[in-house]
Write an enzyme that holds these catalytic residues in place. Sequence first.
Site, PDB file in Angstrom:
ATOM      1  N   GLU A   1       0.502   0.052  29.703  1.00 47.41           N
ATOM      2  CA  GLU A   1       1.530   0.857  30.353  1.00 47.41           C
ATOM      3  C   GLU A   1       1.133   2.324  30.200  1.00 47.41           C
ATOM      4  O   GLU A   1       1.317   2.923  29.145  1.00 47.41           O
ATOM      5  CB  GLU A   1       2.904   0.599  29.738  1.00 47.41           C
ATOM      6  CG  GLU A   1       4.042   1.192  30.542  1.00 47.41           C
ATOM      7  CD  GLU A   1       4.906   2.178  29.758  1.00 47.41           C
ATOM      8  OE1 GLU A   1       5.917   2.636  30.300  1.00 47.41           O
ATOM      9  OE2 GLU A   1       4.562   2.507  28.615  1.00 47.41           O
TER      10      GLU A   1
ATOM     11  N   VAL B   1      -4.332   2.560   8.692  1.00 44.20           N
ATOM     12  CA  VAL B   1      -3.412   2.442   9.826  1.00 44.20           C
ATOM     13  C   VAL B   1      -3.957   1.450  10.840  1.00 44.20           C
ATOM     14  O   VAL B   1      -3.229   0.590  11.353  1.00 44.20           O
ATOM     15  CB  VAL B   1      -3.168   3.823  10.472  1.00 44.20           C
ATOM     16  CG1 VAL B   1      -2.358   3.687  11.761  1.00 44.20           C
ATOM     17  CG2 VAL B   1      -2.456   4.743   9.495  1.00 44.20           C
TER      18      VAL B   1
ATOM     19  N   ASP C   1       3.001  -0.718  24.998  1.00 49.53           N
ATOM     20  CA  ASP C   1       3.937   0.277  25.514  1.00 49.53           C
ATOM     21  C   ASP C   1       3.478   1.692  25.185  1.00 49.53           C
ATOM     22  O   ASP C   1       2.914   1.945  24.111  1.00 49.53           O
ATOM     23  CB  ASP C   1       5.323   0.043  24.901  1.00 49.53           C
ATOM     24  CG  ASP C   1       6.311   1.118  25.300  1.00 49.53           C
ATOM     25  OD1 ASP C   1       6.720   1.115  26.472  1.00 49.53           O
ATOM     26  OD2 ASP C   1       6.632   1.962  24.451  1.00 49.53           O
TER      27      ASP C   1
ATOM     28  N   TRP D   1       0.857  -1.185   0.000  1.00 53.49           N
ATOM     29  CA  TRP D   1       0.000   0.000   0.000  1.00 53.49           C
ATOM     30  C   TRP D   1       0.894   1.236   0.000  1.00 53.49           C
ATOM     31  O   TRP D   1       1.654   1.456   0.940  1.00 53.49           O
ATOM     32  CB  TRP D   1      -0.903  -0.001   1.233  1.00 53.49           C
ATOM     33  CG  TRP D   1      -1.718   1.241   1.383  1.00 53.49           C
ATOM     34  CD1 TRP D   1      -2.621   1.744   0.487  1.00 53.49           C
ATOM     35  CD2 TRP D   1      -1.689   2.160   2.484  1.00 53.49           C
ATOM     36  NE1 TRP D   1      -3.164   2.915   0.967  1.00 53.49           N
ATOM     37  CE2 TRP D   1      -2.612   3.195   2.185  1.00 53.49           C
ATOM     38  CE3 TRP D   1      -0.982   2.208   3.689  1.00 53.49           C
ATOM     39  CZ2 TRP D   1      -2.841   4.268   3.048  1.00 53.49           C
ATOM     40  CZ3 TRP D   1      -1.209   3.275   4.559  1.00 53.49           C
ATOM     41  CH2 TRP D   1      -2.133   4.292   4.235  1.00 53.49           C
ATOM     42  N   ALA D   2       0.810   2.023  -1.069  1.00 52.97           N
ATOM     43  CA  ALA D   2       1.633   3.231  -1.207  1.00 52.97           C
ATOM     44  C   ALA D   2       0.885   4.218  -2.090  1.00 52.97           C
ATOM     45  O   ALA D   2       1.167   4.359  -3.287  1.00 52.97           O
ATOM     46  CB  ALA D   2       3.000   2.887  -1.804  1.00 52.97           C
TER      47      ALA D   2
END
Length: 678
Positions: free
Chosen positions: A388, A311, A334, A73-74
């Site tokens: 976290e 995304v 994280d 994907w670009a």
Amino acid sequence: MKTPNKTYKSKAAALLDDPYLQHYQSFIDRRKELLEFKKKKYAGSGNLSDFANGHHYYGMRKTSAGSWTFREWAPNAQRIFLIGDFSGWKEMSEFELKRINKKGDWEIELAEEKISHEMLYKLKLYWEGGEGERIPSYATRAVQDFSTNIFSAQVWEPERPYVFKHSCPEQADPIIYEAHTGMAGEAEDVSSFIHFADHIIPYIAECEYNTIQLMAVMEHPYYGSFGYHVSNYFAVSSRFGTPEDFKYLVDRAHSFGLRIVMDIVHSHSVKNEQEGLARFDGTIYQYFHEGEKGNHWLWDSYCFDYSKPEVVHFLLSNCKYWLEEYNIDGFRFDGITSMLYSHHGLGKDFTSYDDYFNGDADEDAFCYLALANELTHQIHPNAMTIAEDVSGMPGLCCPVWEGGCGFDFRMAMGVTDCWFKLLDIPDESWNISYLTHELLNKRAEEKTISYVECHDQALVGGKTAIFTLIDKEMYFNMHAGSENLVIDRGIALHKIMRIATIFTGDSGYLNFMGNEFGHPEWIDFPREGNGWSYKYARRQWSLKDDKNLRYHHLLNFDNAAIKMAGKEEIYKTDPCLLHFDSQDKVFAVKRGEMVLFVNLHPEKSYEGYGVECLPGKYHIALNSDKGCMGGFERIDEQIDYYTEHYIENDTVKNILKVYLPSRTAVVLKRNEALASHP
């Protein structure tokens, strides 16, 4: 589909039982509506698992017919070539991709003989006004040429892929051993997945931890980033071994009944362009926010745009990939404070509930995390997810249907912050009220994992607890038989800190690799400033085995404390503060049939210190003053303790009187519910 075995301690409280949150119910309801909208948008009439299959579509894939398909994907690219060993690293028309839709997907099909296992390759992209070489976003392996330090993707299609032999262990309240593969060896070098599997996993099992939290698994170009500047999200770090090696590590952990939870870094991405996602198709904003919102100035990295379906598709597919391909048992997410707020938590003190529910809150990021949790548990019902977060946002560990984020646990970051604040002052000045409050201060509706210290406290620029307590004396007086007040104090407080944290923890405990035996010094990865040395990026395991040194005393205590926590299943019941006295420096906490007594006074010992407890007969289950644990053998463990019966103001009280030497922790267990002695 695995059958869930829900053995984690349940929480009865609901999110909106918190009266302070009722004022923000409209915000929580709107967030729930947004989440439902996004789920329908992404999954349609199906489920999230069907949506999160990007790794089965993009990247280099071998078809059932034996040929190869590659997709990327670009959307901003104008031309794309595959270059690599198969093309002599030249652009050739037969390896040019074709754009196949308006979304920006590119594709090429290749005959079976064109591509083979272990070939190196990259993409060469052209966009308006520029060009660049890139590693495919879904590459499942990237390797570094150490003569040039340049990374390339590598085809990974072994003839005999690893076959898992052991199933994932059932759920248990997590007693976590946090570890880093590369620094797990004693040699001044980078250790491997195989070494960790064969040498460290048996040790962790022997110490009776039940979960390994593994850092730095995903590929990262700079070793010194501790794995937090990820470049290739679908690739295990090749500096530690191959994908098959990592599968062996996971399988071996499962053979010992240990679960593997990996650090997953979906909060940000490295700025490197040739290795990572940065400016992948010539634009900064393909994966990341535009402008300052997309730039994390402190971490020198880019921040994902969670409002973009592509995304979310990439990141959810990444979660599914690690669960299915490597059979892991969950994730520690994280840096989610950075995700949850547009200010990334930088320079921000969270002092009121308004700080969680205002224009700074990133609802798209919250929804992504909720979707990631739902997906993880859909694929692996027994998986655990850990948040976290330093902000304390309410609802992170509440069910999605309540308006929560769906994590199983959050890190109790206030506990370690408390301990290290206290370590900055003499222990005779420690505020026992402050300490007990922080140890026991948990949200009623959430499950937390407590810890004295993790890897953060050990990084260069900081100090571990033992090094803070002992400092330079560690170099001269850690030998057996030493009579040194600094060493004696440090060992005594190190043990008290650990048992107090284990015993008062809400639902779990974490320890970083080596800290169980007081590993000396800090962690410093090879870098220009230290002459690229590995001296401090390793673990000196031999220290714990040397009976001429005192490290084995700390290990003996840790082994006993962890064994007790597991055997007694202490996290199945809630801790309750029975007593604290700031002047005496004493506190007592009850948990089920067990009571922890702590005397933090540096000088005073107490004979017959009385605390109201359940009536009955008690015996010592753990004693930090044992000689084999670095203590002074001041307590007779053969003595049974009986509660004494008192009537005060027409109220019956049962008092347990205990001998408490200075700087000592003692756990007593009620083994008979007898009538108290009058």
